[in-house]
Design an enzyme around this catalytic site. Structure first.
Site, PDB file in Angstrom:
ATOM      1  N   LYS A 154       0.842  -1.196   0.000  1.00  0.00           N
ATOM      2  CA  LYS A 154       0.000   0.000   0.000  1.00  0.00           C
ATOM      3  C   LYS A 154       0.881   1.252   0.000  1.00  0.00           C
ATOM      4  O   LYS A 154       1.738   1.425   0.864  1.00  0.00           O
ATOM      5  CB  LYS A 154      -0.908   0.016   1.232  1.00  0.00           C
ATOM      6  CG  LYS A 154      -1.843   1.217   1.257  1.00  0.00           C
ATOM      7  CD  LYS A 154      -2.907   1.055   2.312  1.00  0.00           C
ATOM      8  CE  LYS A 154      -2.546   1.689   3.615  1.00  0.00           C
ATOM      9  NZ  LYS A 154      -2.668   3.162   3.635  1.00  0.00           N
TER      10      LYS A 154
ATOM     11  N   GLY B  79       0.403  -2.093   8.763  1.00  0.00           N
ATOM     12  CA  GLY B  79       1.540  -1.196   8.575  1.00  0.00           C
ATOM     13  C   GLY B  79       2.575  -1.388   9.651  1.00  0.00           C
ATOM     14  O   GLY B  79       3.422  -2.284   9.586  1.00  0.00           O
TER      15      GLY B  79
ATOM     16  N   LYS C  71      -6.998   8.225  -0.850  1.00  0.00           N
ATOM     17  CA  LYS C  71      -8.297   8.629  -0.285  1.00  0.00           C
ATOM     18  C   LYS C  71      -8.807   9.934  -0.914  1.00  0.00           C
ATOM     19  O   LYS C  71      -9.007  10.936  -0.221  1.00  0.00           O
ATOM     20  CB  LYS C  71      -8.199   8.774   1.230  1.00  0.00           C
ATOM     21  CG  LYS C  71      -7.761   7.504   1.941  1.00  0.00           C
ATOM     22  CD  LYS C  71      -7.875   7.677   3.450  1.00  0.00           C
ATOM     23  CE  LYS C  71      -7.511   6.435   4.208  1.00  0.00           C
ATOM     24  NZ  LYS C  71      -6.094   6.074   4.189  1.00  0.00           N
TER      25      LYS C  71
HETATM   26  O1  C5P Z   1       0.310   1.132  10.803  1.00  0.00           O
HETATM   27  P1  C5P Z   1      -1.119   0.699  10.655  1.00  0.00           P
HETATM   28  O2  C5P Z   1      -1.277  -0.813  10.572  1.00  0.00           O
HETATM   29  O3  C5P Z   1      -2.023   1.324  11.690  1.00  0.00           O
HETATM   30  O4  C5P Z   1      -1.555   1.269   9.230  1.00  0.00           O
HETATM   31  C1  C5P Z   1      -2.873   1.266   8.781  1.00  0.00           C
HETATM   32  C2  C5P Z   1      -2.919   1.850   7.411  1.00  0.00           C
HETATM   33  O5  C5P Z   1      -4.249   1.760   6.924  1.00  0.00           O
HETATM   34  C3  C5P Z   1      -2.505   3.311   7.331  1.00  0.00           C
HETATM   35  O6  C5P Z   1      -1.720   3.458   6.160  1.00  0.00           O
HETATM   36  C4  C5P Z   1      -3.813   4.086   7.196  1.00  0.00           C
HETATM   37  O7  C5P Z   1      -3.683   5.214   6.358  1.00  0.00           O
HETATM   38  C5  C5P Z   1      -4.711   3.048   6.525  1.00  0.00           C
HETATM   39  N1  C5P Z   1      -6.150   3.195   6.761  1.00  0.00           N
HETATM   40  C6  C5P Z   1      -6.760   3.208   8.017  1.00  0.00           C
HETATM   41  N2  C5P Z   1      -8.134   3.349   8.126  1.00  0.00           N
HETATM   42  C7  C5P Z   1      -8.877   3.436   7.032  1.00  0.00           C
HETATM   43  C8  C5P Z   1      -8.273   3.422   5.761  1.00  0.00           C
HETATM   44  C9  C5P Z   1      -6.905   3.283   5.669  1.00  0.00           C
HETATM   45  O8  C5P Z   1      -6.076   3.076   9.019  1.00  0.00           O
HETATM   46  N3  C5P Z   1     -10.204   3.503   7.131  1.00  0.00           N
END
Ligand code: C5P
Length: 220
Positions: free
Chosen positions: A32, A198, A61
């Site tokens: 991603k 992430g 987004k």
């Molecule tokens: O580091 P982590 O696992 O928290 O990363 C989650 C990822 O998912 C981030 O890149 C964030 O931008 C993305 N995301 C999110 N919630 C959403 C859509 C995308 O946390 N509804």
């Protein structure tokens, strides 16, 4: 190779992303690219991932006037991304125009609607279902929502409507700023088509080991 795990490359340089991609490529198929990396590294990072024969989830987004979102969607599609996001709350017209912009592309990326960010609390599940219905009505391929909503979304929009879950935390990782979190295994058992992880991987001492540990949990 697991096709459900997406690793969020939330880093601030091409070089850092490259290192992670190289370490994780034996185990991960989809990466991603979000706003931090895209703004830091530019579209070249998409090309780099594609050259490695991996897929790109472009998570910018989009949320703007319909014309701007439609053009940005088309520009993203030209970079050959596997899927991309826009905010469902941008409304019917914005979603419709974005979908229409992809009509003539032979390699159409999957268009996913962001419902409510997983770092936020939702008052009721109905809020998410309403957004999911709107995304489906405007022919989006699926949505991004928390794992706690997957079952209801699949029930409301059908099993072929793609559900992507961020906010995933293995039991051994810290929560960071995520609020509505679920373990990888629970998310997949609830019916997620893809899970986004992430920091538990990218900030681990050994990212490859963290990814392998997660994949093992998914199998077991
Ligand atoms: O580091 P982590 O696992 O928290 O990363 C989650 C990822 O998912 C981030 O890149 C964030 O931008 C993305 N995301 C999110 N919630 C959403 C859509 C995308 O946390 N509804």
């Amino acid at each position: 190779m697991n096709n459900k795990l997406i690793v969020a490359l939330d880093v601030d340089s091409f070089d850092k992303a490259k290192k992670l991609i190289n370490k994780l490529s034996p185990y991960v198929n989809i990466f991603k690219v979000g706003s931090e990396l895209f703004v830091s590294a530019g579209p070249g990072i998409i090309e780099y991932i594609n050259k490695k024969r991996k897929k790109v989830f472009l998570d910018l987004k989009f949320f703007d006037i319909p014309n701007t979102v439609a053009k940005a969607t088309l520009a993203a599609a030209r970079h050959n991304v596997f899927m991309l996001t826009l905010h469902v709350s941008g409304g019917s017209d914005m979603l419709k125009k974005a979908k229409k912009a992809l009509k003539d592309k032979n390699k159409m990326p999957l268009l996913l609607g962001v419902t409510v960010l997983t770092s936020k609390e939702v008052k009721s599940r109905r809020e998410i279902i309403k957004l999911a219905h709107l995304a489906k009505k405007e022919s989006l391929d699926g949505i991004v929502c928390s794992a706690r909503e997957t079952t209801s979304v699949k029930k409301a929009c059908g099993k072929n409507f793609i559900v992507v879950n961020p906010g995933i935390r293995p039991s051994w990782a810290k929560e960071d700023d995520q609020k509505r979190i679920t373990t990888p295994k629970e998310a997949v058992e609830n019916g997620a088509d893809f899970i986004v992880i992430g920091r538990p991987i990218t900030e681990a001492k050994n990212p490859a080991l963290a990814a392998k540990r997660i994949l093992k949990e998914l199998e077991g």
